[in-house]
Design a protein around this motif. Sequence first.
Motif, PDB file in Angstrom:
ATOM      1  N   ASN A  47      -7.139   1.599  -5.083  1.00  0.00           N
ATOM      2  CA  ASN A  47      -6.226   2.267  -6.003  1.00  0.00           C
ATOM      3  C   ASN A  47      -4.819   2.446  -5.445  1.00  0.00           C
ATOM      4  N   ASN A  48      -4.704   2.547  -4.115  1.00  0.00           N
ATOM      5  CA  ASN A  48      -3.373   2.777  -3.529  1.00  0.00           C
ATOM      6  C   ASN A  48      -2.622   1.486  -3.231  1.00  0.00           C
ATOM      7  N   GLN A  59      -0.564  -1.944  -4.644  1.00  0.00           N
ATOM      8  CA  GLN A  59       0.225  -2.395  -5.779  1.00  0.00           C
ATOM      9  C   GLN A  59       0.544  -3.883  -5.621  1.00  0.00           C
ATOM     10  N   PHE A 104       0.852  -1.183   0.000  1.00  0.00           N
ATOM     11  CA  PHE A 104       0.000   0.000   0.000  1.00  0.00           C
ATOM     12  C   PHE A 104       0.895   1.243   0.000  1.00  0.00           C
ATOM     13  N   ASN A 105       0.547   2.176  -0.875  1.00  0.00           N
ATOM     14  CA  ASN A 105       1.252   3.470  -0.942  1.00  0.00           C
ATOM     15  C   ASN A 105       2.766   3.308  -1.124  1.00  0.00           C
TER      16      ASN A 105
END
Length: 543
Positions: free
Chosen positions: A58-59, A61, A15-16
């Motif tokens: 969305n954040n 990966q 995340f992020n």
Amino acid sequence: MNNPLLSIEHLSVTFNHSQKVVDDISFVIYPGETFALVGESGSGKSITALSVLRLLPNNAQLDAGMVNLQGDNLLQRSETELCKIRGRRIGFIFQDPMSSLNPVMTIGEQIAEVLAIHFSLPGKAAQRRVLELLQQVEITNPEQRIKDFPHQMSGGQRQRVMIAIALAGEPDLLIADEPTTSLDVTIQAQILALLKNLQQQTGMALWLISHDLALVSTIADRVAVMQSGKIVETGLTRDFFNHPEHPYTQKLLNALPSMESCLMRQTQDKPPLLQVNDFSCHYPIRKGIFKRTVDYVRAVDGVSFEIQQGKTLALVGESGCGKTTLGKSLLNLIPNNGGQVIIDGIALDGLSGEALRRQRANMQIVFQDPFSSMNPRMLVGDIIAEGIQALHTTISLTGRKTRVRQLLQQVSLPEDSALRYPHEFSGGQRQRICIARALAVDPKLIVCDEPTSALDVSVQAQIISLLKMLQQEKGISYLFITHDLAVVAEIADDVAVMYQGKIIEQGGVKQVLQSPQQEYTKKLLAAVPVLDKRTSHRIMLPV
């Protein structure tokens, strides 16, 4: 051995670009088997399942890895191609039914939508199939309930609708993220027996995500334990429960609540805090063009009980029996149809406006569905402090912030949680936030509506311990609404059994759990999944 149905290799999710929530995990699921993934809330179980169908926020990966469905790498599929797999080859039962269902569509329309997308069934055939699915998941009067909206159903009924939607696509793999969290023990046993029967008939594999280790022991073939994004132990169910190897696994098993824990409890009579006499709550049934009232649903029908100061009354019964309605109407959150409610010597009937507001600090509630009970646009710190600001106006801003930090620590959440939003937390963490909010105004009575249903066993044990400690220190009383009878044995002093709007049996916890008088109570107790570490075989579910 058969080739795997699903193979996950070296999967990682970040995340992020900084916070790794799934850390290089690998496992396989075979056709027709039940694979259970267990661990504490926030360990990455749900994120792992969402990664399979690329349903991540969305954040997030997907850093690396491979997800093969019978040799087909889903991570290389386009969004259009995945849409043909979601709901058809892989079904998904989400953890939070209220936020997963469409609030402006009837439940029948939502189930029929799956049939229309994947099978192109005509109207009448789809209608028949929808009714069959509702009957399979034990929705009573499906012909009438098919036109209901999600908000018109209890938490357990909404979960059953979610299961029906997932089964509608006749999937090869069903991912079930806490599928029985909101269900009472009898329906839980029926649903799990249904899933096992479907597996035998169709060869469907079941990937069960759960914190209920007793339930896992009754249904799973293999178990994997997840901690802080890593899988720390995997094994056959019989080996896992008899010979756990990892210290974290041993900690989870030691935290399981026990039905025998009530046997050692010593009780002492105290003055009543809450007295309820002949209390009722009815919902009108309206029909016709002019919506005239033709009858009533007697959700709560003339119940009477009392809760002593500093004690806990557990209210148990099947979903839809009126437990939650009773809890809300006692606090005047929904109107009642008569009866008397007295708290600490003050009668609540007829109170309104400022007089009722003054009593709010004495009575708080922890709702069953943590996500929908919090404002998604407010920071967690503001959510917890809102009650303090409204009901304890003399406390300064600095004092409120200090109190919020203390409450977050009490419910085992980090201090920086105050600066985050509800959607950034797991289901169990959101429930802990709601418990902190209820504790914020130092109430005398807390209505706990399934407060531990979304929690893993270790955090559940912490919360139960916390509630007991607060009770001893501050004399708080609890109306504890639950379907988990092992938790009842751990925390309750008295038990009331509710059936179709009426209390049919009540008494001390030892009396009701060890020597039940009513057949319905005996049925509830017989359906409780039990973990027996002495045997190498799983205990089969009652049907």
